[in-house]
Design an enzyme around this catalytic site. Structure first.
Site, short mmCIF file in Angstrom:
data_model
loop_
_atom_site.label_atom_id
_atom_site.label_comp_id
_atom_site.label_asym_id
_atom_site.label_seq_id
_atom_site.Cartn_x
_atom_site.Cartn_y
_atom_site.Cartn_z
N CYS A 88 -8.44 13.49 9.11
CA CYS A 88 -9.29 13.06 8.00
C CYS A 88 -9.02 13.92 6.76
O CYS A 88 -7.92 13.89 6.23
CB CYS A 88 -10.77 13.07 8.42
SG CYS A 88 -11.84 12.10 7.30
N HIS A 196 -10.18 9.23 12.67
CA HIS A 196 -10.59 10.30 13.59
C HIS A 196 -10.09 9.98 15.00
O HIS A 196 -10.72 9.21 15.72
CB HIS A 196 -12.11 10.43 13.60
CG HIS A 196 -12.68 11.01 12.36
ND1 HIS A 196 -12.83 12.37 12.17
CD2 HIS A 196 -13.11 10.43 11.21
CE1 HIS A 196 -13.34 12.59 10.97
NE2 HIS A 196 -13.52 11.42 10.37
N GLU A 198 -10.28 11.83 17.53
CA GLU A 198 -11.25 12.34 18.50
C GLU A 198 -12.41 11.38 18.71
O GLU A 198 -13.18 11.52 19.68
CB GLU A 198 -11.76 13.72 18.06
CG GLU A 198 -12.80 13.73 16.96
CD GLU A 198 -12.24 13.55 15.56
OE1 GLU A 198 -13.01 13.73 14.61
OE2 GLU A 198 -11.04 13.22 15.42
#
Length: 216
Positions: A88, A196, A198
């Site tokens: 990001c 993202h 994750e």
């Protein structure tokens, strides 16, 4: 092998660490994943991850506040050529400069400016929040085996700005949000994702696993 996640006051550190731990499970040779504010730990790490959430200038200020961290990052990534993943705003910081509210210098690893996205469809809201497929621009080891294209898996985005790269060869993938949005950039041993990983479920874990295996 040690992977260091930089804690500079901005980023989903817990989520990033858990995702790296999950992706690394059973991976031979990966000794530990550490979250650190210490440039010496970053300097000794085999891989470095720079998350980031918030405004470009605030994130750059937070990074600069860690004495010696920018120098350690530069030496590890540019001089020692160790793998780096920016997430990001961590990816945006790879750019020449950011233009979010004020003009702020980036790390200068990817030529280009971080600019506000401007969808052609005025009904599309900013920030861009949600799930998008990715259109590959060129091949890269970290993208190997990932389900890309219009029928591929989705990645999770939350952003208002993206990296408008000066060189087409630095763009690995784009998303479509009323026009092309830079989704992944890469140059030498550094790679960055606007989305993202994750938070992108199986797709994100697969990308992180590829990053941990990557031997540039």
């Amino acid at each position: 092998m040690t992977a260091a996640i930089i804690d500079y006051g901005s980023g989903n550190l817990h989520s990033a660490a858990k995702a790296l731990e999950c992706a690394a499970r059973g991976m031979e040779g990966l000794q530990r994943i550490v979250v650190t504010r210490d440039p010496d730990v970053v300097f000794r790490a085999d891989r470095v991850v720079l998350p980031g959430v918030g405004a470009f200038a605030d994130c750059r200020r937070g990074l600069d506040a860690l004495d010696g961290m920018v120098q350690a990052l530069t030496e590890v990534v540019r001089d020692k050529a160790r793998p780096f993943l920016g997430i990001c705003v961590g990816m945006q910081l790879m750019a020449t400069r950011g233009k979010e509210h004020v003009t702020t210098d980036g790390l200068g690893w990817i030529a280009g400016d971080v600019e506000r996205i401007s969808p052609r469809d005025e009904s599309l809201k900013i920030p861009h929040m949600g799930w998008n497929t990715l259109d590959p621009a060129r091949e890269h080891p970290v993208l190997e085996g990932l389900p890309l294209g219009p029928k591929g898996r989705h990645a999770y985005f939350v952003h208002s700005y993206h990296l408008n790269a000066a060189n087409e060869t630095d763009v690995l993938a784009r998303a479509d949000y009323g026009g092309p949005v830079t989704a992944i950039v890469g140059k030498d041993t550094a790679i960055g994702t606007q989305f993202h990983p994750e938070k992108s479920q199986r797709f994100g874990l697969a990308l992180i696993a590829n990053f941990l295996r990557w031997k540039p």
